[in-house]
Scaffold this motif. Structure first.
Motif, mmCIF file in Angstrom:
data_model
loop_
_atom_site.group_PDB
_atom_site.id
_atom_site.type_symbol
_atom_site.label_atom_id
_atom_site.label_comp_id
_atom_site.label_asym_id
_atom_site.label_seq_id
_atom_site.Cartn_x
_atom_site.Cartn_y
_atom_site.Cartn_z
ATOM 1 N N MET A 155 32.981 27.304 66.532
ATOM 2 C CA MET A 155 32.983 28.748 66.721
ATOM 3 C C MET A 155 34.398 29.308 66.828
ATOM 4 N N HIS A 190 36.578 31.919 60.099
ATOM 5 C CA HIS A 190 35.361 31.915 59.289
ATOM 6 C C HIS A 190 35.403 33.005 58.226
ATOM 7 N N ILE A 192 30.222 33.789 67.167
ATOM 8 C CA ILE A 192 31.623 33.761 66.747
ATOM 9 C C ILE A 192 32.369 34.947 67.355
ATOM 10 N N HIS A 193 33.527 34.684 67.887
ATOM 11 C CA HIS A 193 34.318 35.756 68.493
ATOM 12 C C HIS A 193 34.704 36.771 67.424
ATOM 13 N N ARG A 228 37.684 36.276 65.209
ATOM 14 C CA ARG A 228 37.747 35.128 64.315
ATOM 15 C C ARG A 228 37.186 35.486 62.956
#
Length: 200
Positions: free
Chosen positions: A169, A173, A196-197, A200
């Motif tokens: 995570m 991405h 996912i943060h 990111r």
């Protein structure tokens, strides 16, 4: 309608009632008046191939009592699904159909959720292959195969090496969105995006 009734060996009123039921079921007039008589609507033309096949099968059964034989079938099948479903199913289907039903052909489509339901209900699509949890009641489903999600990367990559979800995570991405699709991939995508943060 009278000509169709003669072709089907039905009384004209019966054919008229049948047309009325089809119009109601499909939400389309199917036949409209034109200068030279009646002409089919675009919806009627779209399903004409399937109807013709049914008429031919009916005639064969009535005249000779023949059973259905796939090697005599001549029509195009329209199959909706994801790219992976098309790859898996159409490859196997093509191999089998070459010998079992050599006069058939297949066309693949990718549709949104609303389009999928409408296409199945109206007969514009013959079958949909994939995981579609939001399909409405009344559409028959059957499990064909089961798949799982895998994650892979180059040897030595940090999150591959650790195998920890948090490391995955935390990585950068690129998301290929399936927004608008009714496929189960969309639910998986939402679950990942929730984890996912945002940075990111």
């Amino acid at each position: 309608v009278s000509a169709a009734a003669r072709e089907l060996d039905l009384p004209q009123p019966t054919a008229s009632h049948g047309l009325a039921r089809l119009r109601k079921a499909l939400g389309d007039p199917l036949l409209v008046r034109a200068r030279d008589g009646m002409e089919p609507t675009p919806r009627a033309e779209a399903i004409a191939g399937v109807v013709q096949q049914l008429l031919e099968l009916r005639r064969d059964l009535a005249e000779g009592g023949q059973t259905f034989s796939p090697d005599r079938l001549k029509r195009e099948f329209i199959i909706a699904g994801s790219d992976i479903a098309h790859l898996v199913v159409l490859t196997a289907l093509h191999s089998a159909a070459r010998f079992e039903a050599p006069h058939t052909s297949y066309r693949a489509l990718t549709l949104s959720g609303d389009e999928m339901v409408s296409a199945l209900e109206t007969g514009h699509v013959d079958i949909a292959v994939g995981a579609y949890p939001s399909l409405v009641a009344g559409i028959k489903t059957q499990r064909l195969y089961q798949e799982e999600y895998l994650c892979f990367g180059k040897e030595g990559h940090p999150f591959i090496k650790s195998g920890e979800t948090d490391d995955f995570m935390a990585a950068d991405h690129i998301v290929v969105s399936t927004k608008g699709m009714a496929h189960a991939h969309r639910a998986v995508e939402r679950a990942l995006l929730d984890k996912i943060h945002p940075d990111r």
